[in-house]
Design a protein around this motif. Structure first.
Motif, PDB file in Angstrom:
ATOM      1  N   GLU A  96      78.570  25.842  76.343  1.00 34.31           N
ATOM      2  CA  GLU A  96      77.746  27.001  76.693  1.00 34.31           C
ATOM      3  C   GLU A  96      78.199  28.260  75.927  1.00 34.31           C
ATOM      4  OE1 GLU A  96      78.620  27.966  80.885  1.00 34.31           O
ATOM      5  OE2 GLU A  96      78.204  26.048  81.327  1.00 34.31           O
ATOM      6  N   SER A  97      79.455  28.411  75.400  1.00 40.66           N
ATOM      7  CA  SER A  97      79.963  29.128  74.452  1.00 40.66           C
ATOM      8  C   SER A  97      79.245  29.178  73.162  1.00 40.66           C
ATOM      9  CB  SER A  97      81.433  29.474  74.515  1.00 40.66           C
ATOM     10  OG  SER A  97      81.764  30.073  75.635  1.00 40.66           O
ATOM     11  N   ALA A  98      79.376  28.037  72.595  1.00 34.21           N
ATOM     12  CA  ALA A  98      79.000  27.540  71.309  1.00 34.21           C
ATOM     13  C   ALA A  98      77.374  27.895  71.005  1.00 34.21           C
ATOM     14  CB  ALA A  98      79.257  26.276  70.739  1.00 34.21           C
ATOM     15  N   GLY A  99      76.641  27.437  71.966  1.00 32.38           N
ATOM     16  CA  GLY A  99      75.150  27.973  71.955  1.00 32.38           C
ATOM     17  C   GLY A  99      74.904  29.376  71.957  1.00 32.38           C
ATOM     18  N   SER A 100      75.504  29.957  72.918  1.00 30.68           N
ATOM     19  CA  SER A 100      75.153  31.547  72.929  1.00 30.68           C
ATOM     20  C   SER A 100      75.991  32.281  71.904  1.00 30.68           C
ATOM     21  CB  SER A 100      75.746  32.100  74.432  1.00 30.68           C
ATOM     22  OG  SER A 100      77.233  31.932  74.601  1.00 30.68           O
ATOM     23  N   LEU A 101      77.239  31.890  71.578  1.00 27.71           N
ATOM     24  CA  LEU A 101      77.769  32.839  70.659  1.00 27.71           C
ATOM     25  C   LEU A 101      77.738  32.609  69.191  1.00 27.71           C
ATOM     26  CD1 LEU A 101      81.497  32.843  72.440  1.00 27.71           C
ATOM     27  CD2 LEU A 101      79.814  34.884  72.222  1.00 27.71           C
ATOM     28  N   LYS A 102      77.388  31.118  68.675  1.00 24.65           N
ATOM     29  CA  LYS A 102      77.195  30.931  67.456  1.00 24.65           C
ATOM     30  C   LYS A 102      78.353  31.338  66.654  1.00 24.65           C
ATOM     31  CE  LYS A 102      72.784  29.275  68.006  1.00 24.65           C
ATOM     32  NZ  LYS A 102      72.752  29.275  69.440  1.00 24.65           N
ATOM     33  N   PRO A 103      79.413  30.719  66.921  1.00 19.62           N
ATOM     34  CA  PRO A 103      80.788  31.168  66.204  1.00 19.62           C
ATOM     35  C   PRO A 103      80.660  30.424  64.783  1.00 19.62           C
ATOM     36  CG  PRO A 103      81.360  29.183  67.565  1.00 19.62           C
ATOM     37  CD  PRO A 103      79.686  30.069  68.047  1.00 19.62           C
ATOM     38  N   ARG A 104      81.504  31.078  63.781  1.00 17.05           N
ATOM     39  CA  ARG A 104      81.442  30.519  62.602  1.00 17.05           C
ATOM     40  C   ARG A 104      82.469  29.419  62.351  1.00 17.05           C
ATOM     41  NH1 ARG A 104      81.798  33.621  57.968  1.00 17.05           N
ATOM     42  NH2 ARG A 104      81.841  31.593  56.940  1.00 17.05           N
ATOM     43  N   LEU A 105      83.404  29.259  63.379  1.00 14.15           N
ATOM     44  CA  LEU A 105      84.164  28.030  63.513  1.00 14.15           C
ATOM     45  C   LEU A 105      84.611  27.923  64.975  1.00 14.15           C
ATOM     46  CD1 LEU A 105      86.094  26.107  61.951  1.00 14.15           C
ATOM     47  CD2 LEU A 105      87.724  27.951  61.720  1.00 14.15           C
ATOM     48  N   ILE A 106      84.719  26.601  65.290  1.00 10.20           N
ATOM     49  CA  ILE A 106      85.216  26.140  66.762  1.00 10.20           C
ATOM     50  C   ILE A 106      86.644  25.400  66.473  1.00 10.20           C
ATOM     51  CG2 ILE A 106      85.032  24.715  68.767  1.00 10.20           C
ATOM     52  CD1 ILE A 106      81.995  25.111  68.031  1.00 10.20           C
ATOM     53  N   LEU A 107      87.552  25.780  66.962  1.00  8.74           N
ATOM     54  CA  LEU A 107      89.056  25.306  67.014  1.00  8.74           C
ATOM     55  C   LEU A 107      89.107  24.494  68.439  1.00  8.74           C
ATOM     56  CD1 LEU A 107      91.571  28.117  66.014  1.00  8.74           C
ATOM     57  CD2 LEU A 107      90.262  26.411  64.475  1.00  8.74           C
ATOM     58  N   LEU A 108      89.196  23.042  68.266  1.00  4.67           N
ATOM     59  CA  LEU A 108      88.693  22.111  69.545  1.00  4.67           C
ATOM     60  C   LEU A 108      89.751  21.428  69.835  1.00  4.67           C
ATOM     61  CD1 LEU A 108      86.502  21.173  71.277  1.00  4.67           C
ATOM     62  CD2 LEU A 108      85.856  19.557  69.519  1.00  4.67           C
ATOM     63  N   ASP A 109      90.264  21.506  70.739  1.00  3.63           N
ATOM     64  CA  ASP A 109      91.426  20.452  71.631  1.00  3.63           C
ATOM     65  C   ASP A 109      90.482  19.272  71.684  1.00  3.63           C
ATOM     66  OD1 ASP A 109      93.500  19.243  72.619  1.00  3.63           O
ATOM     67  OD2 ASP A 109      93.784  20.299  74.492  1.00  3.63           O
ATOM     68  N   THR A 136      73.297  23.852  67.076  1.00  4.66           N
ATOM     69  CA  THR A 136      74.826  24.073  66.773  1.00  4.66           C
ATOM     70  C   THR A 136      75.492  23.229  65.664  1.00  4.66           C
ATOM     71  OG1 THR A 136      75.127  22.597  68.818  1.00  4.66           O
ATOM     72  CG2 THR A 136      75.300  24.999  69.138  1.00  4.66           C
ATOM     73  N   ARG A 137      74.471  22.270  65.197  1.00  6.36           N
ATOM     74  CA  ARG A 137      75.061  21.231  64.548  1.00  6.36           C
ATOM     75  C   ARG A 137      75.663  21.591  63.020  1.00  6.36           C
ATOM     76  NH1 ARG A 137      69.487  18.750  63.349  1.00  6.36           N
ATOM     77  NH2 ARG A 137      70.355  17.423  64.987  1.00  6.36           N
ATOM     78  N   GLY A 138      75.458  22.954  62.523  1.00  6.83           N
ATOM     79  CA  GLY A 138      76.101  23.464  61.598  1.00  6.83           C
ATOM     80  C   GLY A 138      77.361  24.272  61.899  1.00  6.83           C
ATOM     81  N   ILE A 139      77.753  24.259  63.133  1.00  8.65           N
ATOM     82  CA  ILE A 139      78.950  25.140  63.256  1.00  8.65           C
ATOM     83  C   ILE A 139      80.280  24.000  62.929  1.00  8.65           C
ATOM     84  CG2 ILE A 139      80.449  26.146  64.919  1.00  8.65           C
ATOM     85  CD1 ILE A 139      77.897  26.504  66.699  1.00  8.65           C
ATOM     86  N   PRO A 140      80.958  24.703  61.961  1.00 14.16           N
ATOM     87  CA  PRO A 140      82.106  23.683  61.620  1.00 14.16           C
ATOM     88  C   PRO A 140      83.280  23.706  62.837  1.00 14.16           C
ATOM     89  CG  PRO A 140      81.816  25.617  59.993  1.00 14.16           C
ATOM     90  CD  PRO A 140      80.866  25.882  61.128  1.00 14.16           C
ATOM     91  N   ILE A 141      83.853  22.434  62.796  1.00 11.77           N
ATOM     92  CA  ILE A 141      84.781  22.288  63.881  1.00 11.77           C
ATOM     93  C   ILE A 141      86.235  21.905  63.369  1.00 11.77           C
ATOM     94  CG2 ILE A 141      85.269  20.739  65.754  1.00 11.77           C
ATOM     95  CD1 ILE A 141      82.455  20.310  66.253  1.00 11.77           C
ATOM     96  N   LEU A 142      87.392  22.610  63.665  1.00 14.78           N
ATOM     97  CA  LEU A 142      88.584  22.258  63.280  1.00 14.78           C
ATOM     98  C   LEU A 142      89.254  21.432  64.534  1.00 14.78           C
ATOM     99  CD1 LEU A 142      90.983  24.102  61.282  1.00 14.78           C
ATOM    100  CD2 LEU A 142      91.770  22.788  62.945  1.00 14.78           C
ATOM    101  N   ILE A 143      89.738  20.452  64.641  1.00 16.82           N
ATOM    102  CA  ILE A 143      90.204  20.037  65.691  1.00 16.82           C
ATOM    103  C   ILE A 143      91.793  20.115  65.798  1.00 16.82           C
ATOM    104  CG2 ILE A 143      91.070  17.647  66.960  1.00 16.82           C
ATOM    105  CD1 ILE A 143      88.431  16.229  65.836  1.00 16.82           C
ATOM    106  N   LEU A 144      92.329  20.569  66.991  1.00 14.37           N
ATOM    107  CA  LEU A 144      93.713  20.813  67.194  1.00 14.37           C
ATOM    108  C   LEU A 144      94.180  20.021  68.307  1.00 14.37           C
ATOM    109  CD1 LEU A 144      94.253  24.875  66.885  1.00 14.37           C
ATOM    110  CD2 LEU A 144      95.274  23.049  65.346  1.00 14.37           C
ATOM    111  N   SER A 145      94.892  18.904  68.170  1.00 12.20           N
ATOM    112  CA  SER A 145      95.235  17.944  69.359  1.00 12.20           C
ATOM    113  C   SER A 145      96.518  17.440  69.320  1.00 12.20           C
ATOM    114  CB  SER A 145      94.119  16.892  69.319  1.00 12.20           C
ATOM    115  OG  SER A 145      94.331  16.133  70.627  1.00 12.20           O
ATOM    116  N   VAL A 146      97.096  17.269  70.332  1.00 10.15           N
ATOM    117  CA  VAL A 146      98.368  16.349  70.243  1.00 10.15           C
ATOM    118  C   VAL A 146      98.077  14.834  69.809  1.00 10.15           C
ATOM    119  CG1 VAL A 146      99.468  17.816  71.911  1.00 10.15           C
ATOM    120  CG2 VAL A 146      98.187  15.946  72.681  1.00 10.15           C
ATOM    121  N   LYS A 147      97.058  14.508  70.157  1.00  8.83           N
ATOM    122  CA  LYS A 147      96.640  12.953  69.744  1.00  8.83           C
ATOM    123  C   LYS A 147      96.731  12.797  68.245  1.00  8.83           C
ATOM    124  CE  LYS A 147      93.211  11.693  73.193  1.00  8.83           C
ATOM    125  NZ  LYS A 147      92.285  10.519  73.191  1.00  8.83           N
ATOM    126  N   ASP A 148      97.876  12.184  67.969  1.00 12.16           N
ATOM    127  CA  ASP A 148      98.192  12.049  66.513  1.00 12.16           C
ATOM    128  C   ASP A 148      97.925  10.591  65.776  1.00 12.16           C
ATOM    129  OD1 ASP A 148     100.185  10.803  67.657  1.00 12.16           O
ATOM    130  OD2 ASP A 148     101.799  11.956  66.871  1.00 12.16           O
TER     131      ASP A 148
END
Length: 127
Positions: free
Chosen positions: A43-56, A77-89
């Motif tokens: 919902e937030s990505a669609g309404s805010l159109k952020p320049r980057l998403i930090l995603l768990d 939303t397909r063009g929004i870059p995503i940086l994953i931040l996770s404990v999954k290693d």
């Protein structure tokens, strides 16, 4: 420091991580928004159109992999870059996240300097 207050969306179910990232990124000049689960992220990505998403990846309702698939499957939303931040290693998690369309992957705990550097590189590449 970004001059246009670059909009960043933090998606993490842990309120302490969100608070830490909000403080760090706000102090670095970013406009920061938060979502605590996969549904709120979409919902937030669609309404805010952020320049980057930090995603768990470990999230309620929809996990991070599902969020990536939904974001990359939607023309809005397909063009929004995503940086994953996770404990999954595990290698398979990193490969899956990047294969689905994430731009970068960092494991928790993370270096704040490295995070900011990676964010700035992604933002520079995405225009």
């Amino acid at each position: 420091m970004p001059e246009d207050r670059t909009r960043i969306l933090i998606v993490d179910d842990d309120p302490m991580i969100r608070r830490f990232l909000v403080a760090l990124l706000s102090a670095s000049g970013f406009e920061v928004h938060e979502a605590e689960d996969g549904e709120a992220a979409l919902e937030s990505a669609g309404s805010l159109k952020p320049r980057l998403i930090l995603l768990d990846l470990i999230l309620p309702f929809r996990d991070g992999f599902e969020v990536i698939q939904s974001l990359k499957g939607d023309p809005a939303t397909r063009g929004i870059p995503i940086l994953i931040l996770s404990v999954k290693d595990r290698e398979e998690d990193v490969v899956k996240g990047l294969s689905l369309g994430a731009d970068d992957y960092m494991t928790k705990p993370f270096s704040t300097q490295e995070l900011l550097l990676r964010m700035r590189k992604i933002l520079a590449r995405s225009g």
